[in-house]
Design a protein around this motif. Structure first.
Motif, PDB file in Angstrom:
ATOM      1  N   GLY A 120       0.820  -1.200   0.000  1.00  0.00           N
ATOM      2  CA  GLY A 120       0.000   0.000   0.000  1.00  0.00           C
ATOM      3  C   GLY A 120       0.852   1.248   0.000  1.00  0.00           C
ATOM      4  O   GLY A 120       2.089   1.182  -0.015  1.00  0.00           O
ATOM      5  N   ASP A 121       0.209   2.406   0.014  1.00  0.00           N
ATOM      6  CA  ASP A 121       0.966   3.653   0.135  1.00  0.00           C
ATOM      7  C   ASP A 121       0.079   4.710   0.767  1.00  0.00           C
ATOM      8  O   ASP A 121      -1.146   4.558   0.817  1.00  0.00           O
ATOM      9  N   PRO A 122       0.700   5.777   1.291  1.00  0.00           N
ATOM     10  CA  PRO A 122      -0.090   6.786   2.009  1.00  0.00           C
ATOM     11  C   PRO A 122      -1.189   7.403   1.161  1.00  0.00           C
ATOM     12  O   PRO A 122      -2.228   7.819   1.677  1.00  0.00           O
ATOM     13  N   ASP A 123      -0.998   7.466  -0.170  1.00  0.00           N
ATOM     14  CA  ASP A 123      -1.971   8.141  -1.038  1.00  0.00           C
ATOM     15  C   ASP A 123      -3.302   7.394  -1.109  1.00  0.00           C
ATOM     16  O   ASP A 123      -4.343   8.006  -1.343  1.00  0.00           O
ATOM     17  N   ASN A 124      -3.268   6.067  -0.948  1.00  0.00           N
ATOM     18  CA  ASN A 124      -4.537   5.326  -1.001  1.00  0.00           C
ATOM     19  C   ASN A 124      -4.955   4.823   0.376  1.00  0.00           C
ATOM     20  O   ASN A 124      -5.756   3.899   0.497  1.00  0.00           O
ATOM     21  N   GLY A 125      -4.372   5.431   1.417  1.00  0.00           N
ATOM     22  CA  GLY A 125      -4.723   5.011   2.774  1.00  0.00           C
ATOM     23  C   GLY A 125      -4.210   3.632   3.121  1.00  0.00           C
ATOM     24  O   GLY A 125      -4.757   2.955   3.981  1.00  0.00           O
ATOM     25  N   PHE A 126      -3.141   3.216   2.457  1.00  0.00           N
ATOM     26  CA  PHE A 126      -2.528   1.898   2.719  1.00  0.00           C
ATOM     27  C   PHE A 126      -3.543   0.761   2.536  1.00  0.00           C
ATOM     28  O   PHE A 126      -3.661  -0.120   3.377  1.00  0.00           O
TER      29      PHE A 126
END
Length: 272
Positions: A120-126
């Protein structure tokens, strides 16, 4: 080899063998406060003075002299292997580190490519399948520990008994081993046994969880991450940790210890 991972207060009131992912930030800050009456401003792992660390060349002679003669009370802290490896996954593999980047540069891309892990990544809320990715990470952790491939094991998921043993093998002896799960009781027993320049009231000490808030939150109970295969892998990796530090292998949902730690047993079995 000396005493890697060993910290000591400047006053030499106490010696601590760091075990990663086992309340080390909070313990380090308590040690710092007990000497100076204030906390270190920042992550205690970044401190370069006012506390002795084996990683600081200027501290090594003092640490070595103290530990070899057992001049000060010495302790370490351990944690349930199930929650420790889960914490390592969410912090080091999924999380963004203090420097704003992924842990160890190319490690996460390697895991995505070779093991099919998502983080995941911070942009999609993990958003990702935490259980599936964690179980794949476990295969990677096992490979690093058993075969040192595709890399050497990292300190955050190598066994606690491995960390604890270097202190013993090189001539140290522990007076206490504290459980993270009973932290206040254990840390109080350490403080009761030593004299510090500044008194420490554990009830007033904040928890310094430096890994919190920069990665995904665990979405499921601990036991949901461990099926039969992943329990087998965890036991293969951490068998000694379960046995020596008295944790419950049979039930990943029980984070609490199920027996008393036997210091003589630990010194005998880890002192080879």
């Amino acid at each position: 080899m000396g005493f890697p991972g060993t910290w000591m207060t400047e006053s030499e009131s106490v010696v601590y063998r760091v075990v990663p992912k086992c309340a080390c930030s909070t313990i380090g800050q308590i040690m710092f406060y007990s000497d100076h009456g204030e906390f270190f401003d920042g992550d205690i792992h970044d401190s370069k003075d006012r506390m002795h660390k084996w990683a600081q060349d200027q501290s090594q002679a003092q640490i070595e002299a103290n530990v070899r003669d057992h001049k000060s009370y010495a302790f370490t802290c351990v944690r349930n292997p199930y929650t420790r490896i889960l914490s390592s996954f969410f912090d080091k593999i999924c999380g963004i580190q203090r420097n704003g980047r992924r842990y160890r540069g190319n490690l996460v891309p390697l895991l995505i490519q070779k093991y099919g892990i998502e983080v995941g990544d911070p942009d999609n809320g993990f958003e990702f399948d935490q259980i599936e990715s964690f179980r794949r990470f476990l295969l990677f952790a096992r490979d690093t520990i058993r075969w040192r491939k595709p890399m050497d094991p990292d300190i955050h998921w190598s066994s606690m008994s491995g960390h604890v043993s270097t202190f013993i093998v090189n001539g140290g002896r522990y007076d206490n081993i504290v459980w993270t799960e009973k932290f206040n009781d254990g840390m109080q027993s350490v403080l009761d046994a030593i004299e510090t320049p500044h008194p420490v009231d554990l009830a007033e000490i904040p928890r310094f969880n430096e890994s919190e808030g920069h990665g995904p939150k665990r979405a499921h109970p601990v036991e949901d991450y461990f099926d039969d295969l992943s329990m087998h892998l965890v036991y293969e990796i951490f068998k000694k940790d379960f046995e020596l530090f008295k944790y419950d292998f049979e039930n990943p949902g029980n984070k609490m210890p199920i027996g008393e730690i036997d210091l003589d047993e630990i010194h005998a079995k880890l002192g080879d």
